[in-house]
Design a protein around this motif. Sequence first.
Motif, short mmCIF file in Angstrom:
data_model
loop_
_atom_site.label_atom_id
_atom_site.label_comp_id
_atom_site.label_asym_id
_atom_site.label_seq_id
_atom_site.Cartn_x
_atom_site.Cartn_y
_atom_site.Cartn_z
N GLU A 159 0.88 -1.26 0.27
CA GLU A 159 -0.30 -0.02 -0.12
C GLU A 159 0.98 1.14 -0.16
OE1 GLU A 159 -1.86 0.01 3.46
OE2 GLU A 159 -3.65 -2.46 2.77
N VAL A 209 3.79 2.22 -1.00
CA VAL A 209 4.93 1.87 -0.71
C VAL A 209 6.02 2.53 -1.48
CG1 VAL A 209 6.92 -0.35 -0.34
CG2 VAL A 209 4.48 -0.63 -0.09
N ARG A 260 11.32 -9.15 3.61
CA ARG A 260 11.29 -7.85 5.62
C ARG A 260 12.91 -7.53 4.70
NH1 ARG A 260 9.78 -7.21 11.49
NH2 ARG A 260 10.70 -4.75 11.27
N ASP A 309 13.19 -3.34 5.73
CA ASP A 309 11.74 -2.12 5.72
C ASP A 309 11.14 -1.27 4.90
OD1 ASP A 309 10.67 -3.84 7.83
OD2 ASP A 309 11.42 -2.99 9.66
N ASN A 352 2.77 0.77 3.53
CA ASN A 352 2.67 -0.80 4.42
C ASN A 352 2.51 -1.65 3.27
OD1 ASN A 352 2.09 0.64 7.54
ND2 ASN A 352 0.69 1.62 5.59
N LYS A 375 1.11 -5.54 3.34
CA LYS A 375 0.58 -6.76 4.92
C LYS A 375 0.15 -8.11 4.09
CE LYS A 375 -1.57 -2.60 6.33
NZ LYS A 375 -2.56 -1.82 6.61
N ASP A 399 0.05 -5.57 9.48
CA ASP A 399 1.37 -4.72 8.93
C ASP A 399 2.43 -5.92 9.24
OD1 ASP A 399 3.93 -3.37 8.91
OD2 ASP A 399 2.54 -1.67 7.94
N ARG A 435 5.63 -5.68 10.10
CA ARG A 435 6.00 -5.12 10.94
C ARG A 435 5.26 -5.37 12.36
NH1 ARG A 435 6.56 1.19 8.17
NH2 ARG A 435 4.28 0.19 7.69
N ASP A 436 4.72 -6.41 12.63
CA ASP A 436 3.30 -6.68 13.69
C ASP A 436 3.75 -8.24 13.75
OD1 ASP A 436 2.73 -4.35 14.55
OD2 ASP A 436 1.30 -4.03 12.49
#
Length: 608
Positions: free
Chosen positions: A374, A376, A418, A421, A426, A428, A433, A435-436
């Motif tokens: 999204e 990016v 990843r 970053d 984002n 997903k 995400d 990063r989560d």
Amino acid sequence: MNYFKQILRFAKPYRHHGILNIICNIFYALFGTLSFVSLIPMLSVLLGETKPVTIAPTYQGITQLKQYLEDYLNYFVTLKTEEHGEIYVLTAMVGLVISMFLIKNMFSYLAMFFITFLRNGVLRDIRDSLYQKVISLPLNYFSEKRKGDVIARITSDVLEIQHSFLSVLELIVREPLMILFTIIVMFGVSVKLTIFVFIFIPISGFLISKIGKSLKKHSDKVQKEQGVFLSIIEETLGGLKVIKGFNAERIFDDKFQKSTTKFFKFSNSLLNRQNLASPTSEFLGICVIAVLLWYGGRMVFVEKSLEASAFLVYMGLAYNILTPAKAISKASYGVKKGNAAAERVLEILNAISPLEDSPKAQEKKGFNTMISLENVSFKYEDDYVLQDFSLEVPKGSSVALVGQSGSGKSTIANLVTRFYDVNKGNIKIDGIDLRDLTKKSLRSLMGLVTQDSILFNDTIKNNLLIGNEDASDEEIIDALKIANAWEFVKDLSKGIHTNIGDSGSKLSGGQKQRLSIARAVLKNPPIMILDEATSALDTESERLVQSALENMMKNRTSIVIAHRLSTIQNSDMIIVMQKGKIVEKGTHEDLLIKNGVYQKLVTMQSFE
């Protein structure tokens, strides 16, 4: 000192060995001093200085301890001489001296025995921690670092820490205690002479300390240059074909000799300063001894205030201080030298990874709906290679990314896995995400096949087990069959147990790539990322690999980055990229009808 404290935390698991070492060193220092004191009665007998005492003395308190010990010794010698003769007494005194030296050396060995476990344990743990840190840091951390420099830090720098910092652990109790016990006895023998000695020790200590001030700077230069020539070796071994093919041996030889010449000069400068410490401290020590001989000789021959046997032992005690003092001064140089090594090691150990899992990162077990990028934007350094890039990859679909070199295709693969970053926007998976998520659970959902077949100097089986370490031989063979690799593996002398050499050097390019595919198949992930998996192959190898890729991508979500038309023509969606942006998208047939950028790429044979 701050570096020393940080390194010392690695000694905590071995503290019981450290405690035992300290206990043994205390006894070593005690019996080391007593071994010299035990010479006094022997010398008294030899020199005939023993005063006849026929009545056993009585203890009068700590203030009269010296006199009590002298009187009791004289009483013992007088009594035993009358009973057994002088030779018996002399033999007993010699036995006492031997016993003291034996016990001293026994505790010396035990102290070294226990410290060995601590030193080697810390060495292993630092190297393990460094390696774990190296494989956990992101790729961009090493983009500007030489591989040889990292190797030098894990090998020679850690060894330097062992020789410098950990040597201090051996001396930190033993040598100061040896000096303390010796000084106590020296005061017991002669207060006046001991005060005279201490006038000269600070002067010699000051002169010795002046030598070591520049050691850290010179040591740092040596270690950095070692990293340079190790890097040249690593690059040479990796590029021997090119070096030989272009007759570039002289160029690399000159480069290597230039580096080793610098290392030669820096090492000479460092070692010459270091080597100056020992002779300087010894010479200054002898100067102190010479002054002692003159002043103590006056006390024996002129003032008659000191007995000859006590003075001889005192001289031995004074020299007994020089050995630990020299060891401490040498260790202080070692700490200065070790500071440079510790700084380089701790630079990696203390490096903070921007890709660390967040405290709230969650585990993801499966893939259900889609991957979405999204808006990016991303840059490796200054210029953005992706700008406001958006893409959706539904589950079960195959999306291909094409475009000229530098358009940002491989960057998409690096971001989805990843390895880096995003700077903006984002990415997903199933609406979460990246990063989560924990990196481990994210990458467990993905299989990766790159342009360069990265294989290891091991058997075919062990190379594939990286994909699934619990796989059976039957599962490995099934994966090889899907990857069209079993046809050549079964003909090898040891089958899947055949060693493939450094980077798979015993295999052809096509064979190596099919093993890479088999490794990804064995992992059996729901998402497959193919980064120009066939671009480096000849036509025959490409046909076999392409067939293997089609087998692998069945019922899987795949992102395919490619130059060659054959790799992507059956994809559900083809994304055409230029300068980090999408310029066209559609199926192979749709894009040909548009007669746009994709058609030009096909016409120009950019897929070759």
